[in-house]
Design a protein around this motif. Sequence first.
Motif, PDB file in Angstrom:
ATOM      1  N   ILE A 649      30.008 -10.235  -6.833  1.00  0.00           N
ATOM      2  CA  ILE A 649      28.713 -10.478  -6.215  1.00  0.00           C
ATOM      3  C   ILE A 649      27.632 -10.040  -7.180  1.00  0.00           C
ATOM      4  N   VAL A 650      26.758 -10.968  -7.539  1.00  0.00           N
ATOM      5  CA  VAL A 650      25.742 -10.664  -8.541  1.00  0.00           C
ATOM      6  C   VAL A 650      24.557  -9.951  -7.900  1.00  0.00           C
ATOM      7  N   SER A 651      24.141 -10.418  -6.759  1.00  0.00           N
ATOM      8  CA  SER A 651      23.062  -9.716  -6.056  1.00  0.00           C
ATOM      9  C   SER A 651      23.162 -10.041  -4.587  1.00  0.00           C
ATOM     10  N   GLY A 652      22.536  -9.172  -3.776  1.00  0.00           N
ATOM     11  CA  GLY A 652      22.542  -9.398  -2.348  1.00  0.00           C
ATOM     12  C   GLY A 652      23.878  -9.003  -1.729  1.00  0.00           C
ATOM     13  N   ARG A 653      24.269  -9.679  -0.635  1.00  0.00           N
ATOM     14  CA  ARG A 653      25.494  -9.326   0.067  1.00  0.00           C
ATOM     15  C   ARG A 653      26.326 -10.577   0.319  1.00  0.00           C
ATOM     16  N   ALA A 654      27.572 -10.322   0.723  1.00  0.00           N
ATOM     17  CA  ALA A 654      28.437 -11.440   1.076  1.00  0.00           C
ATOM     18  C   ALA A 654      28.240 -11.771   2.549  1.00  0.00           C
ATOM     19  N   ILE A 655      28.740 -12.932   2.964  1.00  0.00           N
ATOM     20  CA  ILE A 655      28.766 -13.289   4.370  1.00  0.00           C
ATOM     21  C   ILE A 655      29.743 -12.351   5.073  1.00  0.00           C
ATOM     22  N   ASP A 656      29.360 -11.775   6.189  1.00  0.00           N
ATOM     23  CA  ASP A 656      30.286 -10.867   6.864  1.00  0.00           C
ATOM     24  C   ASP A 656      30.248 -11.101   8.365  1.00  0.00           C
ATOM     25  N   LEU A 657      30.782 -10.129   9.113  1.00  0.00           N
ATOM     26  CA  LEU A 657      30.962 -10.319  10.548  1.00  0.00           C
ATOM     27  C   LEU A 657      29.647 -10.361  11.312  1.00  0.00           C
ATOM     28  N   ARG A 658      28.526 -10.063  10.657  1.00  0.00           N
ATOM     29  CA  ARG A 658      27.250 -10.180  11.340  1.00  0.00           C
ATOM     30  C   ARG A 658      26.863 -11.640  11.528  1.00  0.00           C
ATOM     31  N   ASP A 659      27.394 -12.502  10.664  1.00  0.00           N
ATOM     32  CA  ASP A 659      26.932 -13.895  10.622  1.00  0.00           C
ATOM     33  C   ASP A 659      27.775 -14.746  11.542  1.00  0.00           C
TER      34      ASP A 659
END
Lengths: 908, 118
Positions: A649-659
């Motif tokens: 991951i270069v910046s920010g966050r990955a898709i996770d259980l919040r989405d």
Amino acid sequence: MRLPWRRKVSDRDLDDEIRAHLAIEAEERIASGDTPDEAGHAARRAFGNVALIKEDTRSVWQRGWFDAGRKDVRFALRAMRRTPGFTLVVVLTLALGIGANTAIFSVIHAIFFEPLAVTDPGRLVLFSPDPFYGTMTNTTPRDGAWREYSSASYEYLRDAGLPLTGVAASAGNGSDSITWHRLGPNGASDAAAPSPARADARGRAHLVSGNYFDVIGARPQLGRALTANDDRPDAAPVAVVSDRFWRTKLDARPSAVGDALALNSMTVTVVGVMPASFFGDRVHSAPDMWVPLVWQPAVQLREVLRDDTTQYWLNLIGRLAPSVTQPQAQVAATAALRQFLTAQAGTADAVAQARIAQTRIDIASGARGISDARKTNATPLALLFGAVGLVLLVACANVATLLLSRATTRASEVALRRALGASRGRLVRQWLTESLLLAALGAGVGLLIALWLTPAFEARFPVGPLHARLHAPVLLFTVAITVVASVLFGLAPALRAGRIDPLAALRSSGRGSRARRRAFGATEPFVIIELAISLVLVVGATLFGRTLVNLERVPLGFDQQDILTVAINPRQAGYTPDNAPALYRRLYDRVAALPGVDSVTFARYSPFGGSLSQFSGAAEGYTPAPDEHVLFEAVEVGPNYPQTIGMPIVSGRAIDLRDVDGAPPVAMINAALAERFFPGANPVGHHLSLGQQEYLIVGVVKDALFHSARLAPVPFVFTPMLQEHTQMAMDCELEVRTSGDTVALAAAIRDAVAQTDSRVTVMRAQTLRAQFLATLGPERLATRFVSGFAGLALLLAAIGVYGVVSYGVSGRTREIGVRLALGAANRDIIWLLLRETLVWLAVGLSVGAVSAAMAGRLIASQLFGVTAADPSSLVIAAATLAAVAVVASIVPAVRALRVHPSAALRAE
Amino acid sequence: MPPRSSETSRVGLLQGTLDMLILQTLQWGPRHGHGIGQLLRAKSEDALQVEHGSLYPALHRLEREGWLAAEWKMSEANRRAKYYRLTPAGKRHLLREQSRWDAVVRTVARVMRPSEES
């Protein structure tokens, strides 16, 4: 005309007649005073060349060149029987070359030239620029040439009165996965019906229009085919099954016609069975059954496509009316389509009108069906064909040197025949016949080799339902190359035989070193050609080998080894876009808890799995150029996708259980998209849209390759699968990271899936590494085969060099004996013989290097990580060839030294 | 052997012409190969010494075409030899060839003669 079995009588007759003439002449001379002896000799002298005259007289009775040819053949057979070892070597050499060429050509013919097994395939046409696997799309092609059609446009074209006897349609995605089972006579499920979870109950059905079989020209072997009446909403559901399905699943019963099958949740009646040679219009394994288009919703388990004019889901195929040409059909079809679009557009504005004017239908020949294999295999097969052709050339050069060397041993025989009156042309013709006969024998054995080689080739090329057979067209090819080969290797020795001066040959001992050297003068170019060709092949093999290794080592942007990808089929299990994501969530939780699982995620498709999905899109703040079409590849993924796959991951966050449902739509993008559409800025926090849906960018990941190790990364968007409620949610693969045994884990995952929902099945499970390596099939094939051919060429070249050197040695036995007697060291003799080989090597390698450079340009597009003119590959190849040639020369040279000088001097 | 005239020289013959001459010599009864050669030499006053390399192939060719028929008989010297005789078809062929030859000779003579008109 005298008949052949009367010939013996007339041969004897002729002998008697001439003997009588000579006797009468002699008697006359005796009467004039000669002695009987003088009279006999004088009579004979006055008569002339008895043998020649007999020959000429006999030839009057022959049926022209046919009989002369027969005599040549008999003579050639005798000559070959006299030297069985030599004949064997020649025949085997040719057999290898001819056999390999035949085998490859049979595969090429099956993939590229074999027509469909239907009536008059030459009249079939496809409504698409080139035959390729159609898919499904909801946009029309940008260049205006339509490939897929909507139901509305199909029906319009079908009824538009085109100069075709019929226009049929089939689902563009090929066949659909279905579940089925047999129903008992009263419609209830068979007691022994398998549950949908078993592989037995899975099948493939192809949706086709009612007139499909009629247009294609295929007739069933049992029952009947589909008709237009079957393709109506009020018709009883029917299906036509393939031969393989009938044999394996319906026990090949004639009473299978009339059987009821449950197809997904629909009941269909089997009305016909197609023959084994029919597989549809796609060159691929036949589907299990063909079902009318009208049952599309029940077969594909999705919404009705017929009423949606923006769903282009059909491929069209038509049959030309008698004496109508393809261009005529093209003009008519294009005009009809434009009419349809104009009517559909209603009040046409200028833009729409322009687009309609650009729209067209390109008609292509459908005689050989639609084949994906053709495009992917075109270049590898062309290369193999070239390589195997080179091998045949080497074999011919080899045989030419063998025959040339033999020409000198047969010099006395040739001289004798010349002295007896045979013309030069006659001799050349006779030697050419011998060459043709050798080539024919080689072809015979070569066909046996091809019989064995062809299945081996076929196993490695996706010829699909076709079979590479040694049938008429292939055999014709074999005959053609046999004749060409016989000319290539036979012409030089035949001309050489014609040039032999009878007087000189009869006078000399026949084995003088000067005579031998003259033979060498003729064989040198062939040996050099062999060495040059072998170099080209070895360089090619080296380049392909390095390409393969380079491709296997390309960093793909994710961890290949430790990731297991498991494909499931929610659609057949009865899920819909509404409840499928919940299933994935349940699987996610369950699999994460398995021992050995480091992390788990899921995605609509996995890298190098063969699927591709693209959307038109827009990036916030980016204005595309006027003719630029912004396309993103987009995949729906589950939580923690980058971490599981190994994408940094270069910046920010990955898709996770919040989405999940209810949360704002978010997306991850890759670095390529960020650089191109958000240059200089941090894309996190900006927006982009796919189609109509807008997303907030929450993370940027490093580039990964999804389709080809050779191409650069494309702009990629990852959206949350758990938020997806369109058809995009219906395909899913679990991606599982593990550090343990993947095989055991795959079994454990299968159980976990079954426990979560017994209706869901695992369709396949493999590591990403295995999935990627499978896509390198063509490269691996090219490497293996070119290496094999290079090895063969090397072997032949070694045999050639060995043969020529040992012939030279045996001719110079005397000279060697003299030198040894005069005190030469063994080293000197070996060097003497080796010198020639080195000269050939030098010339051969130079010519070969230049040829390899030129040939390299042809294969440059296939290479990866090496240039066609790569120096180190050239050096490796040259060194290999030199080593082989030197060894092949030293062996006979060493043998020469074992000859005792006195024996050599005595030899004559 | 009869003396050769110093003024005549060997004449070369085309194949068709040789065929015609052979058929002509057989008009007066059957002969064997040696005899045919002798007769040709005699009738042409030695200008024609047919090469046996041409004679025998010609004889067999004529036999194959059906213009001659052959049978083995006893010669004058009580020796068995192959005698050729003219067949009716051969006779007809000879007549045709004779008239063709005459026409050729006349045409050639006409061309070779110096023209009387200017």
